[in-house]
Design a protein around this motif. Sequence first.
Motif, PDB file in Angstrom:
ATOM      1  N   PRO A 547       0.837  -1.274  -0.030  1.00  0.00           N
ATOM      2  CA  PRO A 547       0.104  -0.163   0.006  1.00  0.00           C
ATOM      3  C   PRO A 547       0.987   1.205   0.039  1.00  0.00           C
ATOM      4  O   PRO A 547       1.825   1.261   0.660  1.00  0.00           O
ATOM      5  N   THR A 548       0.448   2.274  -0.604  1.00  0.00           N
ATOM      6  CA  THR A 548       1.103   3.573  -0.684  1.00  0.00           C
ATOM      7  C   THR A 548       1.164   4.105   0.676  1.00  0.00           C
ATOM      8  O   THR A 548       0.373   3.517   1.696  1.00  0.00           O
ATOM      9  N   ALA A 549       1.770   5.130   1.090  1.00  0.00           N
ATOM     10  CA  ALA A 549       1.764   5.696   2.334  1.00  0.00           C
ATOM     11  C   ALA A 549       0.194   6.333   2.750  1.00  0.00           C
ATOM     12  O   ALA A 549      -0.178   6.127   3.891  1.00  0.00           O
ATOM     13  N   GLU A 550      -0.192   6.848   1.678  1.00  0.00           N
ATOM     14  CA  GLU A 550      -1.560   7.261   1.961  1.00  0.00           C
ATOM     15  C   GLU A 550      -2.936   6.237   2.434  1.00  0.00           C
ATOM     16  O   GLU A 550      -3.440   6.368   3.038  1.00  0.00           O
ATOM     17  N   GLU A 551      -2.425   5.323   1.428  1.00  0.00           N
ATOM     18  CA  GLU A 551      -3.312   4.048   1.869  1.00  0.00           C
ATOM     19  C   GLU A 551      -3.095   3.432   2.903  1.00  0.00           C
ATOM     20  O   GLU A 551      -4.153   2.894   3.905  1.00  0.00           O
ATOM     21  N   TYR A 552      -1.856   3.443   3.548  1.00  0.00           N
ATOM     22  CA  TYR A 552      -1.382   2.968   4.704  1.00  0.00           C
ATOM     23  C   TYR A 552      -2.083   3.567   5.846  1.00  0.00           C
ATOM     24  O   TYR A 552      -2.608   3.253   6.980  1.00  0.00           O
ATOM     25  N   PHE A 553      -2.029   4.871   5.741  1.00  0.00           N
ATOM     26  CA  PHE A 553      -2.463   6.070   6.776  1.00  0.00           C
ATOM     27  C   PHE A 553      -4.311   5.715   6.721  1.00  0.00           C
ATOM     28  O   PHE A 553      -4.638   5.967   7.868  1.00  0.00           O
ATOM     29  N   TYR A 556      -5.178   2.737   8.731  1.00  0.00           N
ATOM     30  CA  TYR A 556      -4.963   2.951  10.029  1.00  0.00           C
ATOM     31  C   TYR A 556      -6.273   3.764  10.758  1.00  0.00           C
ATOM     32  O   TYR A 556      -6.812   3.295  11.634  1.00  0.00           O
ATOM     33  N   CYS A 557      -6.378   4.620   9.925  1.00  0.00           N
ATOM     34  CA  CYS A 557      -7.407   5.627  10.465  1.00  0.00           C
ATOM     35  C   CYS A 557      -8.859   4.487  10.515  1.00  0.00           C
ATOM     36  O   CYS A 557      -9.653   4.907  11.468  1.00  0.00           O
ATOM     37  N   HIS A 558      -9.031   3.913   9.463  1.00  0.00           N
ATOM     38  CA  HIS A 558     -10.505   3.025   9.271  1.00  0.00           C
ATOM     39  C   HIS A 558     -10.297   2.095  10.600  1.00  0.00           C
ATOM     40  O   HIS A 558     -11.451   2.108  10.959  1.00  0.00           O
TER      41      HIS A 558
END
Length: 1075
Positions: A547-553, A556-558
């Motif tokens: 996952p990209t950093a944005e997808e990874y973040f 996490y938030c989800h």
Amino acid sequence: MRFSPGGSVFLWGQGCWEPVAMGLLRLLRRPPVPWARSPARGSPLRAQHSPPCRPSGGRPYKAVIFDMGGVLIPSPSSVAAEWEARNHVPSGTIIKALVAGGEKGPWMRFMRGEMTAEGFLQAFGTQCSEMIKSPVPVGSFFSLLTSGQVAKQFSVMTEAINRIRAEGLKTAVLSNNFYLPSGESFLPLDRKQFDVVVESCLEGICKPDPRIYKMCLQRLQVEPAESVFLDDLAHNLKAAAQLGIHTIKVNDAESALKELEIFLGFSLRKIIPNTCSVRKTMEIPRDSLEKYLKNFLGSQAAVSGPLEVLQFSHGQSNPTYSIRLANHHLVLRKKPPGKLLPSAHAVEREFRIMKALRDAGVPVPKVLDLCEDSSVIGTPFYLMEYCPGQVYKEASLPGLEPSQRKAVYTAMNQVLCQLHSVDVKAAGLEDYGKHGDYVQRQVQTWTKQYRATETSTIPAMERLIEWLPQHLPKAQKATVVHGDFRLDNLIFHPEKAEVLAILDWELSTLGDPLCDVASNCMAHYLPSDFPLIKGLSDLDITQLGIPTAEEYFKMYCHQMEIPAAENWNFYMAFSFFRVAAILQGVYKRSLRGQSSSAAAEQSGKLAESMSNLAWDFAVKEGFRIFKGLPTPRLSTRAYGVWASRRPPLLPDGTRSLATASKAAAPKGVLIISPEALSEPVRDLHHRLERFIETHVYPIEQDLRNHQMSEARWTPAPQIEKLKEKAKSEGLWNLFLPVETDPERKYGAGLTNLEYAHLCELMGKSLYAPEIFNCSAPDTGNMELLVRYGTEQQKARWLLPLLDGRIRSCFAMTEPQVASSDATNIESSIREERGGYVVNGHKWWISGILDPRCQLCVFMGKTDPRAPRHQQQSVLLVPMDTPGIKVIRPLSVYGLEDPPGGHGEVLFENVRVPKDHLVLGPGRGFEIAQGRLGPGRIHHCMRLIGYSERTLALMKERVKSRVAFGKPLVEQGTILADIAKSRADIDQARLLVLKAAHLMDVAGNKAAALDIAMIKMVAPTMALRVIDRAIQAFGAAGLNNDSPLAQFFSWARALRLADGPDEVHRSTVAKMELKR
């Protein structure tokens, strides 16, 4: 980031600078490896800086040199003895023939590379036959000698080599070997085990010639007296000893290793990865430790046995040891000796946090006892259980499948959420750190540290020092934070993506959890050759499945059920600012002569680079990572699935290539009925079914007639019209799986399981797959380009293929070799004058006769002398290139399958530009495997469709025909055949769906057994079902008036084209025997 290879280097807000700088400097020298049983795949275990071993005489040994046959693998003499007994050849015949003729004999000439395998076997066979006056099948002996079943490295030797390397010694293999018929040298060993490999057939020199020993020593850069040589032949050992090399005669591996242990002074068995002998400065009193352990373990340690103490090659800030006593394996972590700052090396905090978190259900090693009595071993220490498992040292996870990489990152994200969800009060950690203003204190601390070590003005650091305090997060949640949370601080289950333990808690405190998330994402913005941590910025992480950093973040938030932070760039800026401050400290220390000068210069440059990167985040100017801005995406129309409306715009201005309403069903559910699919996919299934019934079935007879006409080598106009209609109705490019195209840029984003249900529908008509742009070989070639192609290659070939404007072929199979083994491929790809020249003879190249075929994906050898699976490369060859000659179309049971056909083709001096090479030289085998991807079972999915359509036609036929006074449907044999066919189809379908499901949830590698089974089952099942229907149809089943004859020929061909049945059976059997 972790700034010490084994532990805490800084307690948040407490200003312990010294251990931080020391830890980072060590990190610059070698990669950190947490304690675990097993390292990441393909990563040899080695401690780079362990002191050399000393024999009793005091001279240090620096290298161990191994012969191959008789030392690392069975000797030719032992293999010969067994073979002679089995083949009734007089004992000793083979060895006598081998030594016959001395230096000028065939065997010695063969090992010097002066004879081919064919020439040697001919001469050797003559020798043997003359000796016993009877023919001797020497080819059989040679096959046994070189077979994978026999030529296996002894496991005890593998362990010994790993141990030797862990102690910092070099290793070499010095072998009298030969060339195989394939042109490869015979060396059935993992070359990564050795610093130097010397092969007689490559050098033209054999042992006992002194020159070959000198060559090995020179490449090892050691003196003769600094090395030990193991061989099973006395004359080879004598020659080595005359040069001053210490020698060991190998009669059996165990005895030889015992002797080698005496030479080296350490054990070579029961290896624990990442350990070495205890350094002299880190010795601990063993007697008092043993007494303490027996007292602590009580009756559990009653069994007598020596105390074994090894030191982990990391953990220099807080020294870490492997402790074995009786049946117990523990890890001991202690403060270092000497005067320490009050807040430094607080093993007590580590013990407390790990105990509290384990009680709270967070996966950490189980701590057993904290001993604060310095009289036991000199400093306080604590004990924990040894935690075996898998540690991944590189963020790119080399060696894993894309789905496996995704699973690893998901598991890492989940365990981070688990940590941040711990109830601090319930865990008794309310006083573990200060509450509130965590980020502010951190910014102040690192600013202060930077100012104290400043050597020159770094403009970006000045801007950051002013900017960060002005943009502090307004609201900060206080949770337990790890402080150094990243991939190589986790121990994973060896067989699945499950985190077993989080390591290195010295930087832990109470603070803002988003700092952990940002630190965890730093690798995404660093290049793969970055000295501190191998990053991802210059890799295609979508292709890798990461996952990209944005997808990874967002993930996490989800999972934390929190809104995504708008100031994410602040946390990334702070993370890189902190690294820059630490690197500057390392540089300042080196200028004082307290650190390595090489590491110092490096850290000084890196500090400025990190600050520039941090500033890029701070001002939101984009990511100016070391290799510049990423290549912009092509602004083109989309190639995915949509019906009445245009696809939505993405933030970068391009349009998504998937229908916005598409939603994959949960991967954890095995869906066996189309009605259980998610609503969008179920709707797609119904529309596809209606399209085939309404538009495809009615014209099938016309299409079959066209294939028998003079115009058969031109595309049928009806198919071209239906393609446009299918595209307009959103039934286009359904095959690309979500794992390959997670952004749905090119396809529908379906899972393999979802596509299996659709693919079965398309399999009911031989013409349907092409109409929906889901036919082979284009599907495999498109997936290859999506996975491995450059942006230029995608623009030229992928987009027209996705749009259906051109077609392609894949040239691998060759008439001269058994092409079921891709490593047999002989066609050459030779680099010449900035390009490549292709020569080869290929056949059964499906689709090459189609006038729309504009691309040939060609597989050939670029380096015949490379390791077996690194000889091949893949080249994109335009079909209009001079030198491509189609010799003839090939037929399957008389069917030519126009207009694409199956061609026999010559490639003669075909010149292709260098940028047409895919991925790089030697990557062909890897690409061929990856090209299959989900396409591994597309044929099997379609075969279920063949069979369903066949059974439907059979039922319709027997209801309308009468024989012997009653309808065929009432005949007992017909009823039995219908029942058998229904059972066969449903069984095979379930196996196909299970394989697809496993590919989704566990990856292609984990699904290998089920993939092999369905390839073994589906074609033969289809043949049985079709054969029964043909019997029911009578002679009508053999002609062109129904699809049965074509179904039968295709099903039979797939028992070869999709891999021979024998290969699949062998795979299944071998995997079954290992279960």
